[in-house]
Design a protein around this motif. Sequence first.
Motif, PDB file in Angstrom:
ATOM      1  N   LEU A  79     -44.580 -42.647 -16.811  1.00 48.41           N
ATOM      2  CA  LEU A  79     -44.191 -43.609 -15.781  1.00 48.41           C
ATOM      3  C   LEU A  79     -44.945 -44.928 -15.936  1.00 48.41           C
ATOM      4  CD1 LEU A  79     -43.877 -41.293 -12.649  1.00 48.41           C
ATOM      5  CD2 LEU A  79     -42.051 -42.266 -14.055  1.00 48.41           C
ATOM      6  N   THR A  83     -40.406 -37.235 -12.114  1.00 51.43           N
ATOM      7  CA  THR A  83     -40.511 -38.247 -13.170  1.00 51.43           C
ATOM      8  C   THR A  83     -39.132 -38.677 -13.650  1.00 51.43           C
ATOM      9  OG1 THR A  83     -42.628 -37.328 -13.896  1.00 51.43           O
ATOM     10  CG2 THR A  83     -41.464 -38.742 -15.456  1.00 51.43           C
ATOM     11  N   GLN A  87     -37.431 -41.168 -11.346  1.00 57.02           N
ATOM     12  CA  GLN A  87     -37.923 -42.538 -11.488  1.00 57.02           C
ATOM     13  C   GLN A  87     -37.467 -43.171 -12.804  1.00 57.02           C
ATOM     14  OE1 GLN A  87     -41.943 -43.435  -9.962  1.00 57.02           O
ATOM     15  NE2 GLN A  87     -42.147 -41.247  -9.544  1.00 57.02           N
ATOM     16  N   LEU A  88     -37.433 -42.378 -13.866  1.00 58.08           N
ATOM     17  CA  LEU A  88     -36.956 -42.901 -15.146  1.00 58.08           C
ATOM     18  C   LEU A  88     -35.496 -43.336 -15.057  1.00 58.08           C
ATOM     19  CD1 LEU A  88     -38.434 -40.553 -17.914  1.00 58.08           C
ATOM     20  CD2 LEU A  88     -38.941 -42.969 -17.549  1.00 58.08           C
TER      21      LEU A  88
END
Length: 229
Positions: free
Chosen positions: A66, A110, A113-114
């Motif tokens: 991130l 994760t 968010q990616l």
Amino acid sequence: MDNGEVRDALRQVVEEMSEDGIPTLPLRLACGRLFSDWWERTLREIERHDASTSEDDVVDGFVAILVVSEPGPGAVWLEEEEDSVGRFMAVVAEAIRWRNAEALFHAIQTMRQLVGRHRWAFVDEAERAVLERLDALIRDTTVGVVHDERWSRNATRQDASENSREVAIRLMIRRECAALAHRLFELYRGWNTPIPEVIRKWEAICRSEEEFAEIRREWLSEARTAVEE
């Protein structure tokens, strides 16, 4: 001490810390922009963390992904960083496919968010892996239902005999699954492409009042926004 000497000193400190077993991933990330030759080594270090059997290493790897995937306001992307996004997406997708418990929770978080940052990279095998596991997790995160044998050594154990920590982890993962499904729902809708069946399943779950409100949070927010408009 000139810049070259400073860089050499930093390099030596990081290598010595690594040899002594001290976690160096955050420092390697910080130095990645100073030493271009470190970039590939840093990527390999992140991948090593994400393949580790240590929960702490895995989480550190996701945090590093991130950090690398979001340089921050005003930062200039390096070509190597652009190229690494697809690589990171694949690593996290594989973690979603095979991990369980806390590592799975962090992997899904994760990925959400990616996808929000780099929608273009959510394609091919990464997309297939995520959609397949999201489908399986509908059942595997339902409290009181027999779950995937990868989840526990005793796949026939019912919720009544599970301890509170296991139930809490299941619900945490279910919440993240619902949030990721909502982000993917928005992604496919934005692309004006057919929404996969598994995302429709999560939509039905999260639009049902039988599901916990905390699990449905993103979907409820969307519904409230639509009413207000």
